[in-house]
Design a protein around this motif. Structure first.
Motif, PDB file in Angstrom:
ATOM      1  N   VAL A  10      -2.864 -13.467  12.393  1.00  0.00           N
ATOM      2  CA  VAL A  10      -1.588 -13.101  12.903  1.00  0.00           C
ATOM      3  C   VAL A  10      -1.002 -12.608  11.453  1.00  0.00           C
ATOM      4  N   TYR A  11      -0.307 -11.361  11.921  1.00  0.00           N
ATOM      5  CA  TYR A  11      -0.009 -10.620  10.602  1.00  0.00           C
ATOM      6  C   TYR A  11       1.615  -9.854  10.912  1.00  0.00           C
ATOM      7  N   ARG A  12       2.197  -9.752   9.720  1.00  0.00           N
ATOM      8  CA  ARG A  12       3.303  -9.224   9.728  1.00  0.00           C
ATOM      9  C   ARG A  12       3.375  -7.741   8.806  1.00  0.00           C
ATOM     10  N   SER A  13       4.118  -6.690   9.305  1.00  0.00           N
ATOM     11  CA  SER A  13       3.903  -5.602   8.404  1.00  0.00           C
ATOM     12  C   SER A  13       5.178  -4.694   8.424  1.00  0.00           C
ATOM     13  N   ILE A  14       5.291  -3.738   7.457  1.00  0.00           N
ATOM     14  CA  ILE A  14       6.415  -2.831   7.475  1.00  0.00           C
ATOM     15  C   ILE A  14       5.984  -1.570   6.551  1.00  0.00           C
ATOM     16  N   ILE A  15       6.527  -0.316   6.954  1.00  0.00           N
ATOM     17  CA  ILE A  15       6.024   0.858   6.556  1.00  0.00           C
ATOM     18  C   ILE A  15       7.529   1.598   6.460  1.00  0.00           C
TER      19      ILE A  15
ATOM     20  N   PHE B  36       5.500  10.566   1.371  1.00  0.00           N
ATOM     21  CA  PHE B  36       4.843   9.225   0.949  1.00  0.00           C
ATOM     22  C   PHE B  36       5.214   8.140   1.896  1.00  0.00           C
ATOM     23  N   LEU B  37       4.401   7.216   2.047  1.00  0.00           N
ATOM     24  CA  LEU B  37       4.798   5.987   2.882  1.00  0.00           C
ATOM     25  C   LEU B  37       4.583   4.949   2.108  1.00  0.00           C
ATOM     26  N   PHE B  38       5.674   3.766   2.174  1.00  0.00           N
ATOM     27  CA  PHE B  38       5.211   2.754   1.345  1.00  0.00           C
ATOM     28  C   PHE B  38       5.005   1.545   2.519  1.00  0.00           C
ATOM     29  N   GLY B  39       4.013   0.624   2.216  1.00  0.00           N
ATOM     30  CA  GLY B  39       3.864  -0.221   3.213  1.00  0.00           C
ATOM     31  C   GLY B  39       3.730  -1.672   2.629  1.00  0.00           C
ATOM     32  N   ALA B  40       3.787  -2.739   3.507  1.00  0.00           N
ATOM     33  CA  ALA B  40       3.312  -3.927   2.969  1.00  0.00           C
ATOM     34  C   ALA B  40       2.973  -4.796   4.090  1.00  0.00           C
ATOM     35  N   ALA B  41       2.150  -5.665   3.809  1.00  0.00           N
ATOM     36  CA  ALA B  41       1.843  -6.709   5.062  1.00  0.00           C
ATOM     37  C   ALA B  41       1.063  -8.052   4.437  1.00  0.00           C
TER      38      ALA B  41
ATOM     39  N   SER C 241      -1.214  -0.133   9.004  1.00  0.00           N
ATOM     40  CA  SER C 241      -1.202   1.257   8.922  1.00  0.00           C
ATOM     41  C   SER C 241      -1.184   2.010  10.136  1.00  0.00           C
ATOM     42  N   SER C 242      -1.281   1.218  11.351  1.00  0.00           N
ATOM     43  CA  SER C 242      -1.595   2.011  12.482  1.00  0.00           C
ATOM     44  C   SER C 242      -0.522   2.750  13.244  1.00  0.00           C
ATOM     45  N   TYR C 243       0.776   2.352  12.694  1.00  0.00           N
ATOM     46  CA  TYR C 243       1.989   3.084  13.368  1.00  0.00           C
ATOM     47  C   TYR C 243       2.681   3.979  12.253  1.00  0.00           C
ATOM     48  N   MET C 244       2.075   4.552  11.066  1.00  0.00           N
ATOM     49  CA  MET C 244       2.559   5.215  10.285  1.00  0.00           C
ATOM     50  C   MET C 244       3.014   6.860  10.794  1.00  0.00           C
ATOM     51  N   THR C 245       2.481   7.164  11.864  1.00  0.00           N
ATOM     52  CA  THR C 245       2.955   8.457  12.531  1.00  0.00           C
ATOM     53  C   THR C 245       4.234   8.165  13.135  1.00  0.00           C
TER      54      THR C 245
ATOM     55  N   PHE D 101       0.791  -1.360  -0.071  1.00  0.00           N
ATOM     56  CA  PHE D 101      -0.139  -0.052   0.107  1.00  0.00           C
ATOM     57  C   PHE D 101       0.948   1.259  -0.165  1.00  0.00           C
ATOM     58  N   VAL D 102       0.264   2.208  -0.453  1.00  0.00           N
ATOM     59  CA  VAL D 102       1.098   3.650  -0.503  1.00  0.00           C
ATOM     60  C   VAL D 102       0.198   4.647   0.133  1.00  0.00           C
ATOM     61  N   ILE D 103       0.876   5.443   0.969  1.00  0.00           N
ATOM     62  CA  ILE D 103       0.036   6.423   1.670  1.00  0.00           C
ATOM     63  C   ILE D 103       0.641   7.726   1.532  1.00  0.00           C
ATOM     64  N   ALA D 104      -0.286   8.753   1.188  1.00  0.00           N
ATOM     65  CA  ALA D 104      -0.059  10.310   0.709  1.00  0.00           C
ATOM     66  C   ALA D 104      -0.125  11.027   2.288  1.00  0.00           C
ATOM     67  N   VAL D 105       1.081  11.374   2.775  1.00  0.00           N
ATOM     68  CA  VAL D 105       1.120  12.113   3.997  1.00  0.00           C
ATOM     69  C   VAL D 105       0.695  13.180   3.748  1.00  0.00           C
ATOM     70  N   GLY D 106      -0.264  13.528   4.588  1.00  0.00           N
ATOM     71  CA  GLY D 106      -0.974  15.019   4.803  1.00  0.00           C
ATOM     72  C   GLY D 106      -0.228  15.911   5.680  1.00  0.00           C
ATOM     73  N   ALA D 107      -0.661  17.299   5.686  1.00  0.00           N
ATOM     74  CA  ALA D 107      -0.085  18.187   6.328  1.00  0.00           C
ATOM     75  C   ALA D 107      -0.011  17.860   7.896  1.00  0.00           C
ATOM     76  N   GLN D 108      -0.997  17.026   8.293  1.00  0.00           N
ATOM     77  CA  GLN D 108      -1.124  16.388   9.769  1.00  0.00           C
ATOM     78  C   GLN D 108      -1.285  15.056   9.490  1.00  0.00           C
ATOM     79  N   PRO D 109      -0.764  14.310  10.123  1.00  0.00           N
ATOM     80  CA  PRO D 109      -0.696  12.527   9.922  1.00  0.00           C
ATOM     81  C   PRO D 109      -2.043  12.150   9.873  1.00  0.00           C
ATOM     82  N   GLU D 110      -3.156  12.689  10.586  1.00  0.00           N
ATOM     83  CA  GLU D 110      -4.341  12.112  10.668  1.00  0.00           C
ATOM     84  C   GLU D 110      -5.029  12.537   9.375  1.00  0.00           C
ATOM     85  N   LEU D 111      -4.492  13.554   8.746  1.00  0.00           N
ATOM     86  CA  LEU D 111      -5.046  13.693   7.126  1.00  0.00           C
ATOM     87  C   LEU D 111      -4.573  12.863   6.155  1.00  0.00           C
ATOM     88  N   SER D 112      -3.828  11.902   6.357  1.00  0.00           N
ATOM     89  CA  SER D 112      -2.970  11.298   5.217  1.00  0.00           C
ATOM     90  C   SER D 112      -4.058  10.246   4.847  1.00  0.00           C
TER      91      SER D 112
END
Lengths: 160, 143
Positions: free
Chosen positions: A120-125, A137-142, A93-97, A47-58
């Motif tokens: 059971v999951y394993r993820s990376i951002i 931007f943030l690049f993630g996978a899980a 995506s919970s630890y993106m901040t 997944f790809v996240i566009a980082v907002g001006a504030q993290p909660e707006l991403s």
């Protein structure tokens, strides 16, 4: 075009290796460096996240088929905060901040219950930057494994 | 209250340690550290275990892995420090050192001539000189 160099099979370690190769001597690769062709079948778990001006707006820019939320018709522009609970995407995506703050790749695993089953999951951002300084931007996978019943619970590190 | 454990993978770049990545899993952190040091850049790496106690708010850091290069350098530095440190009084090492010092000092003292010997030699030379002068005067009077 970057490719996976090692024979590593774990998804998060392969993604981390790719990120290292993409960035080269730079601190971060840019979002344009990430190409689906480089990732092959792994792209469905990214997944790809566009980082907002504030993290909660991403918001999500892309979510692979393996992580897609069934109710979401359109992914692009969906707020990360709107991600439903008890989904891998939510946990992944919970630890993106923390990644934005630390400016380094972070990998976290865990488990959560859905109905009678445990996932059971394993993820990376990983951070991405167009100008080499601002993480925009943030690049993630899980990936995950469904564990039914009490026995045979896998460790998040075992998930490939 | 829980204890949170995180594993930081560090690389040594531009003269200081930098955090390269973070894991909640020890095995993955170790794999990543070894992968980085085997990579094209041949970087020195280490893994730091950060244990955070939420109750006390304290965080403990412990290096659980460091590159073979770093381990070699650290053991060499430790050996050098051990050699330079003075032995504690009363220990076998201190007694041996004291004996060695005493023997060295007496050997040096044996090699140096005493003042008495020098004085005697001086008086003997002067005495022989005076006797020779008297003898010369006596023989010249005879002639």
């Amino acid at each position: 075009m970057a490719t996976f160099l090692s024979g590593e099979r774990r998804l998060v370690m392969r993604i981390l290796e790719l990120w290292e190769n993409l960035r080269g001597a730079r601190r971060f690769p840019s979002v344009s460096d990430v190409e689906s062709a480089d990732l092959g079948a792994c792209w469905a778990n990214c997944f790809v996240i566009a980082v907002g001006a504030q993290p909660e707006l991403s918001s999500f820019r892309y979510v692979g088929g393996g992580l897609l939320i069934p109710d979401w018709d359109e992914v692009a522009g969906r707020a990360v905060a709107d991600c439903p609970e008890h989904t891998v995407l939510r946990h992944a995506s919970s630890y993106m901040t923390k990644v934005i703050h630390k400016r380094v790749p972070i990998s976290i695993g865990g488990d959560f219950d859905v109905d009678e089953s445990r996932i059971v999951y394993r993820s990376i951002i990983l951070p991405l930057s167009d100008d080499g300084t601002l993480v925009n931007f943030l690049f993630g996978a899980a990936n995950c494994r469904l564990v039914t019943g009490a026995g045979g619970l896998a460790s998040p590190a075992d998930i490939r | 209250m829980a204890t949170l454990i995180a594993y930081e993978v560090h690389t040594y770049e531009h003269g200081s340690w930098q955090i390269a990545s973070l894991f909640d899993d020890r095995e993955l952190a170790l794999i990543e550290a070894r992968r980085l040091e085997e990579g094209l850049r041949h970087r020195e790496t280490r893994v730091v275990e950060e244990t955070h106690d939420e109750e006390s708010g304290r965080t403990k850091s412990k290096v659980i892995y460091s590159s073979p290069k770093i381990r070699t350098a650290e053991s060499a530095a430790a050996q050098a420090t051990q050699t330079a440190q003075p032995a504690k009084p009363g220990t076998p090492a201190a007694v041996r050192k004291h004996r060695r010092t005493r023997r060295r000092r007496s050997a040096v003292a044996e090699k140096q001539p005493s003042l008495m010997v020098i004085g005697l030699t001086f008086f003997l030379i002067v005495g022989f000189g005076i006797a020779a002068l008297i003898a010369l005067q006596h023989f010249s009077n005879l002639g």
